[in-house]
Design a protein around this motif. Structure first.
Motif, short mmCIF file in Angstrom:
data_model
loop_
_atom_site.label_atom_id
_atom_site.label_comp_id
_atom_site.label_asym_id
_atom_site.label_seq_id
_atom_site.Cartn_x
_atom_site.Cartn_y
_atom_site.Cartn_z
N GLY A 62 0.82 -1.21 0.00
CA GLY A 62 0.00 0.00 0.00
C GLY A 62 0.85 1.26 0.00
O GLY A 62 0.45 2.30 -0.52
N VAL A 63 2.05 1.17 0.58
CA VAL A 63 2.96 2.32 0.60
C VAL A 63 3.40 2.64 -0.82
O VAL A 63 3.48 3.80 -1.23
N MET A 64 3.69 1.59 -1.59
CA MET A 64 4.13 1.78 -2.97
C MET A 64 2.98 2.18 -3.88
O MET A 64 3.17 2.95 -4.82
N GLN A 65 1.79 1.68 -3.57
CA GLN A 65 0.63 1.98 -4.41
C GLN A 65 0.09 3.38 -4.17
O GLN A 65 -0.41 4.03 -5.09
N SER A 66 0.16 3.85 -2.93
CA SER A 66 -0.36 5.19 -2.60
C SER A 66 0.65 5.96 -1.74
O SER A 66 0.36 6.31 -0.60
N PRO A 67 1.85 6.21 -2.28
CA PRO A 67 2.88 6.86 -1.47
C PRO A 67 2.46 8.24 -0.97
O PRO A 67 2.77 8.62 0.16
N LYS A 68 1.74 8.99 -1.78
CA LYS A 68 1.29 10.33 -1.39
C LYS A 68 0.36 10.25 -0.19
O LYS A 68 0.54 10.98 0.80
N ALA A 69 -0.63 9.36 -0.27
CA ALA A 69 -1.61 9.24 0.81
C ALA A 69 -0.95 8.76 2.11
O ALA A 69 -1.26 9.26 3.20
N VAL A 70 -0.03 7.80 2.00
CA VAL A 70 0.66 7.28 3.18
C VAL A 70 1.53 8.37 3.80
O VAL A 70 1.56 8.56 5.03
N LEU A 71 2.23 9.13 2.95
CA LEU A 71 3.08 10.22 3.44
C LEU A 71 2.25 11.26 4.18
O LEU A 71 2.63 11.72 5.27
N ILE A 72 1.10 11.61 3.63
CA ILE A 72 0.21 12.60 4.26
C ILE A 72 -0.30 12.07 5.59
O ILE A 72 -0.30 12.77 6.61
N GLY A 73 -0.71 10.80 5.60
CA GLY A 73 -1.23 10.20 6.82
C GLY A 73 -0.20 10.13 7.94
O GLY A 73 -0.48 10.49 9.08
N VAL A 74 1.00 9.68 7.60
CA VAL A 74 2.06 9.55 8.61
C VAL A 74 2.55 10.92 9.07
O VAL A 74 2.77 11.16 10.27
N GLY A 110 0.04 5.79 15.36
CA GLY A 110 -1.36 5.42 15.26
C GLY A 110 -1.62 4.07 15.91
O GLY A 110 -0.75 3.21 15.96
N GLY A 111 -2.83 3.90 16.42
CA GLY A 111 -3.19 2.64 17.07
C GLY A 111 -3.71 1.61 16.08
O GLY A 111 -4.28 1.96 15.04
N MET A 263 -6.77 8.34 16.31
CA MET A 263 -6.63 7.20 17.22
C MET A 263 -5.15 6.90 17.46
O MET A 263 -4.41 6.64 16.51
N GLN A 264 -4.74 6.92 18.72
CA GLN A 264 -3.33 6.76 19.08
C GLN A 264 -3.04 5.36 19.63
O GLN A 264 -3.95 4.67 20.11
N ASN A 265 -1.77 4.98 19.59
CA ASN A 265 -1.32 3.78 20.30
C ASN A 265 -1.15 4.17 21.77
O ASN A 265 -0.04 4.36 22.26
#
Length: 311
Positions: A62-74, A110-111, A263-265
Motif C-alpha cells: 500500500g505504501v508503494m501503491q499510494s505513497p502520497k496518501a501514506v506520506l500525508i497520513g504519517v 497510530g493505534g 486514534m493513538q497507540n
C-alpha cells in the motif's frame, strides 16, 4: 473453533464496554489491579507481537501503491497530534505531570484499532494498515525526538532511554511476530483468531492497572483530563480529514487518514509513562483515558460515516 471465534468477535465489538467496566472496578478496588502495573511493558509487547504476526508484505504494498496518501497520513500523525497536545496543555494551563502525559500520548504512533474502525467506516482499509505500519516502525525515532522537543520545558527527558524502551516494547516484538509468522507459514491461521482476544485482554488490564494506581489523582483531575482527551481526539479526526481534503485525496482515503490521526497507540503511552515517569503515576492517566475514549468515539464516527457511505 466456531464458538471461540464468536466469543472473540463479541469481546472485540464490546471492547469499549469492557475497558469502562474494568476502569470502574479498578476505581472501586484498586488493590485488585495495581499489581498489574509492573507487567505493563510485557502486555504491550504481547500486543505488538500480535501486530507483527498479522503483518504481511501486502501491508507495505500500500505504501508503494499510494505513497502520497501514506506520506500525508504519517506526516499528519506526527505533526497534528503532538502539536494539538502541546496547544491544549498551554490552553488549559495543565500541571506539568499531566501535560507530560498529554504530550506523550500525542507523540505516539497510530493505534492498530484504527484499521478496524476504518473498515467499519467504509474507508480505505489498506491505506490505514499501511499508515499504521509505517508510523509504528518510525516511532522509535520520532516519538522520543518529538516528545523531547515539546515536553523538555516541563521535565528533563532522556530521549535515548525512551528510544530504547520503544525498541524493546514495540519494534522487537513486531520483528519476533514477523519471524513466527514466517516459521508457521500456513499454520498461522490456527493461531491468528486468538490474537485479537489476547490484545483486548492486555489493553483492558493495562487501563485497569493505571486507573488503580492513580485513583486519588483521577478523582482530583479526572474530568479535566477527560475534557482534554476528548478535544485532542476529536480535533485529531477533524484535522486529519482536512489534511486529506487539502491534498485532494479521495473520500475513502480521507476517512482512513482522519481515523488514523485521531486514534493513538495509547498503550505505548501508558507503558512509556509507567517506565520513565513512575514517580508521577498521573502521567500515565491521559493515555489510559485516551484508550477508553477513542474506543468509544472511533466506532461512533465509523457508524456515522458508514451510514452516509458514497458508492
Amino acid at each position: 473453533m466456531h464458538k471461540f471465534l464468536g466469543f472473540s468477535n463479541f469481546i472485540q465489538k464490546t471492547f469499549a464496554l469492557w475497558v469502562l467496566l474494568f476502569a470502574l472496578l479498578a476505581m472501586l478496588s484498586p488493590n485488585t489491579f495495581i499489581w498489574l502495573k509492573s507487567y505493563i511493558p510485557w502486555m504491550l509487547g504481547i500486543i505488538m507481537f500480535g501486530m507483527g504476526m498479522t503483518m504481511t508484505l501486502a501491508d507495505f504494498k500500500g505504501v508503494m501503491q499510494s505513497p502520497k496518501a501514506v506520506l500525508i497520513g504519517v506526516a499528519a500523525q506526527f505533526i497534528v497530534m503532538p502539536s494539538l497536545a502541546f496547544m491544549l496543555c498551554k490552553l488549559f494551563n495543565l500541571a506539568p505531570e499531566i501535560a507530560i502525559g498529554v504530550i506523550l500520548v500525542g507523540c505516539c504512533p497510530g493505534g492498530t484499532a484504527s484499521n478496524v474502525i476504518t473498515y467499519m467506516a467504509k474507508g480505505n482499509t489498506a491505506l490505514s494498515v499501511a499508515c499504521t505500519s509505517v508510523s509504528t516502525l518510525l516511532a522509535p525515532l520520532l516519538t522520543p525526538a518529538i516528545f523531547y522537543l515539546l515536553a523538555s520545558q516541563w521535565i528533563e527527558i532522556n530521549a535515548w532511554s525512551m528510544l530504547t524502551s520503544i525498541l524493546q516494547v514495540v519494534l522487537l516484538p513486531i520483528v519476533l511476530g514477523l519471524i513466527v509468522r514466517g516459521i508457521l507459514k500456513h499454520n498461522i491461521q490456527y493461531y491468528m483468531p486468538a490474537m485479537p482476544l489476547i490484545s483486548v485482554v492486555a489493553i483492558v488490564a493495562i487501563v485497569a492497572a493505571i486507573i488503580a494506581g492513580s485513583k486519588g489523582q483521577i478523582l482530583e483531575s479526572g474530568l479535566l483530563i477527560l475534557a482534554v482527551v476528548m478535544l485532542h481526539n476529536g480535533l485529531g479526526y477533524l484535522l486529519g480529514y482536512w489534511a486529506s481534503r487539502l491534498f485532494k485525496l479521495p473520500y475513502a482515503d480521507g476517512k482512513a487518514i482522519a481515523i488514523e490521526v485521531g486514534m493513538q497507540n495509547s498503550g505505548l503511552g501508558v507503558a512509556l509513562a509507567a517506565v520513565h515517569f513512575a514517580a508521577s503515576p498521573i502521567t500515565a492517566v491521559p493515555s489510559a483515558i485516551f484508550s477508553l475514549w477513542h474506543n468509544i468515539s472511533g466506532p461512533a464516527l465509523a457508524t456515522y460515516w458508514a451510514s452516509r457511505h458514497q458508492d
